[in-house]
Design an enzyme around this catalytic site. Structure first.
Site, PDB file in Angstrom:
ATOM      1  N   ASP A   6       0.864  -1.183   0.000  1.00 11.31           N
ATOM      2  CA  ASP A   6       0.000   0.000   0.000  1.00 11.31           C
ATOM      3  C   ASP A   6       0.896   1.227   0.000  1.00 11.31           C
ATOM      4  OD1 ASP A   6      -2.147   1.778   0.268  1.00 11.31           O
ATOM      5  OD2 ASP A   6      -2.086   1.659   2.461  1.00 11.31           O
ATOM      6  N   GLY A   7       0.955   1.924  -1.141  1.00 14.75           N
ATOM      7  CA  GLY A   7       1.844   3.066  -1.287  1.00 14.75           C
ATOM      8  C   GLY A   7       1.132   4.385  -1.064  1.00 14.75           C
ATOM      9  N   GLY A   8       1.634   5.177  -0.117  1.00 17.39           N
ATOM     10  CA  GLY A   8       1.097   6.500   0.149  1.00 17.39           C
ATOM     11  C   GLY A   8       1.965   7.573  -0.468  1.00 17.39           C
ATOM     12  N   THR A  10       4.186   9.468   1.115  1.00 15.99           N
ATOM     13  CA  THR A  10       5.517   9.455   1.715  1.00 15.99           C
ATOM     14  C   THR A  10       5.930   8.063   2.178  1.00 15.99           C
ATOM     15  OG1 THR A  10       5.139  11.714   2.498  1.00 15.99           O
ATOM     16  CG2 THR A  10       6.989  10.520   3.461  1.00 15.99           C
ATOM     17  N   ILE A  12       5.310   3.720   2.634  1.00 17.73           N
ATOM     18  CA  ILE A  12       4.824   2.488   2.027  1.00 17.73           C
ATOM     19  C   ILE A  12       4.569   1.477   3.140  1.00 17.73           C
ATOM     20  CG2 ILE A  12       5.472   0.483   0.622  1.00 17.73           C
ATOM     21  CD1 ILE A  12       6.881   2.310  -1.280  1.00 17.73           C
ATOM     22  N   LYS A  13       3.421   0.811   3.061  1.00 20.04           N
ATOM     23  CA  LYS A  13       3.122  -0.284   3.987  1.00 20.04           C
ATOM     24  C   LYS A  13       3.221  -1.595   3.221  1.00 20.04           C
ATOM     25  CE  LYS A  13      -0.213   2.326   6.783  1.00 20.04           C
ATOM     26  NZ  LYS A  13      -1.642   2.397   7.216  1.00 20.04           N
ATOM     27  N   LYS A  95      -8.538   3.985  -4.274  1.00 19.43           N
ATOM     28  CA  LYS A  95      -8.138   2.592  -4.099  1.00 19.43           C
ATOM     29  C   LYS A  95      -8.245   2.157  -2.644  1.00 19.43           C
ATOM     30  CE  LYS A  95      -5.016   3.003  -8.031  1.00 19.43           C
ATOM     31  NZ  LYS A  95      -3.611   3.085  -8.486  1.00 19.43           N
ATOM     32  N   ASP A  96      -8.005   3.091  -1.737  1.00 20.57           N
ATOM     33  CA  ASP A  96      -8.132   2.746  -0.325  1.00 20.57           C
ATOM     34  C   ASP A  96      -9.578   2.418   0.027  1.00 20.57           C
ATOM     35  OD1 ASP A  96      -8.819   5.367  -0.859  1.00 20.57           O
ATOM     36  OD2 ASP A  96      -7.972   6.189   0.989  1.00 20.57           O
ATOM     37  N   THR A 120      -6.146  10.978   6.035  1.00 24.25           N
ATOM     38  CA  THR A 120      -5.989  12.330   5.491  1.00 24.25           C
ATOM     39  C   THR A 120      -7.355  12.976   5.318  1.00 24.25           C
ATOM     40  OG1 THR A 120      -4.004  11.614   4.314  1.00 24.25           O
ATOM     41  CG2 THR A 120      -5.022  13.678   3.610  1.00 24.25           C
TER      42      THR A 120
END
Length: 243
Positions: A6-8, A10, A12-13, A95-96, A120
């Protein structure tokens, strides 16, 4: 064994799942991806498939590394989903939010579920007992409200969020805390009440980074789950194995 990414903006998870069970979760800066990716490969050599969800465009080297190592599914509006999507503009659906609804289908099949994600933005998403996604709402998140109040006024300070502020603020800082924190909590309670009146036996999932600061009464129908989004991505990956 699956790798979920899961890329944000800043951070990444990453999460490793086996038989729908979470084995490990990591959070790191996007710039540190390759170092952590190599460690993951060494620790979990049995990973065969991966799913990538990102709110921004990722570096092509990162995507190529994933494609080279695993069978990669990139989440977009064309990916098969385990629910009927009645959102009028599916190509604009975050996507989230897709992942959260998928997690609700997996964890609470045959139930009306409202997912509240305090990140956010604060998002509200409703899936019915018939596994139909109807949509929901998007509201400014905690940090966004504090920053907006500071940016769009001449003299109001930027205040650090703190949980459980008093109702009546006796200073500018405590008044801002009361207005924002208590205001969001009233919004949450009011929204839950409205949905609860329309959908029978409604289950509420409360997740997201700010869910620890905000407080709503955790009744029998309300559950907090910090890994819900990652579980949803893994379920989408598993669902697409059968398509």
């Amino acid at each position: 064994m699956n790798l979920v990414i899961d890329g944000g903006n800043t951070f990444i998870k990453t999460a490793v799942f086996q038989n729908n069970r979470l084995l490990e979760k990591q959070v790191f800066l996007k710039k540190d991806f390759f170092e952590n990716f190599e460690n993951l490969q060494k620790k979990f050599p049995a990973i065969r498939k991966s799913i990538l969800s990102s709110v921004t465009s990722l570096d092509s080297d990162l995507e190529n590394a994933l494609k080279k190592s695993y069978s990669l599914l990139q989440l977009d509006d064309l990916v098969a989903l385990p629910f009927k999507n009645e959102y009028a503009t599916p190509h604009t659906l975050g996507k989230d939010r897709i992942a959260l609804v998928a997690a609700a289908v997996n964890t609470y099949p045959g139930k009306n579920v409202l997912i509240i994600d305090a990140g956010t933005c604060i998002t509200y998403d409703l899936k019915t007992e018939d596994e139909v996604y109807l949509g929901g709402a998007i509201s400014p998140g905690l940090e966004m409200r504090f920053k907006s109040l500071h940016k769009f006024t001449a003299n109001l300070p930027l205040v650090t969020p703190k949980p459980a502020p008093k109702l009546i603020g006796d200073s500018t800082e405590s008044s801002i805390l009361s207005g924002i924190i208590n205001g969001i909590e009233m919004e949450l309670k009011g929204t839950i009440k409205s949905y609860d009146s329309k959908f029978e036996d409604l289950t509420i999932i409360f997740t997201g980074g700010d869910s620890q600061i905000l407080s709503i009464p955790l009744k029998n129908s309300i559950f907090a789950n910090s890994n819900f989004l990652l579980e949803g991505l893994n379920f989408i990956l598993e669902f697409n194995k059968t398509q």
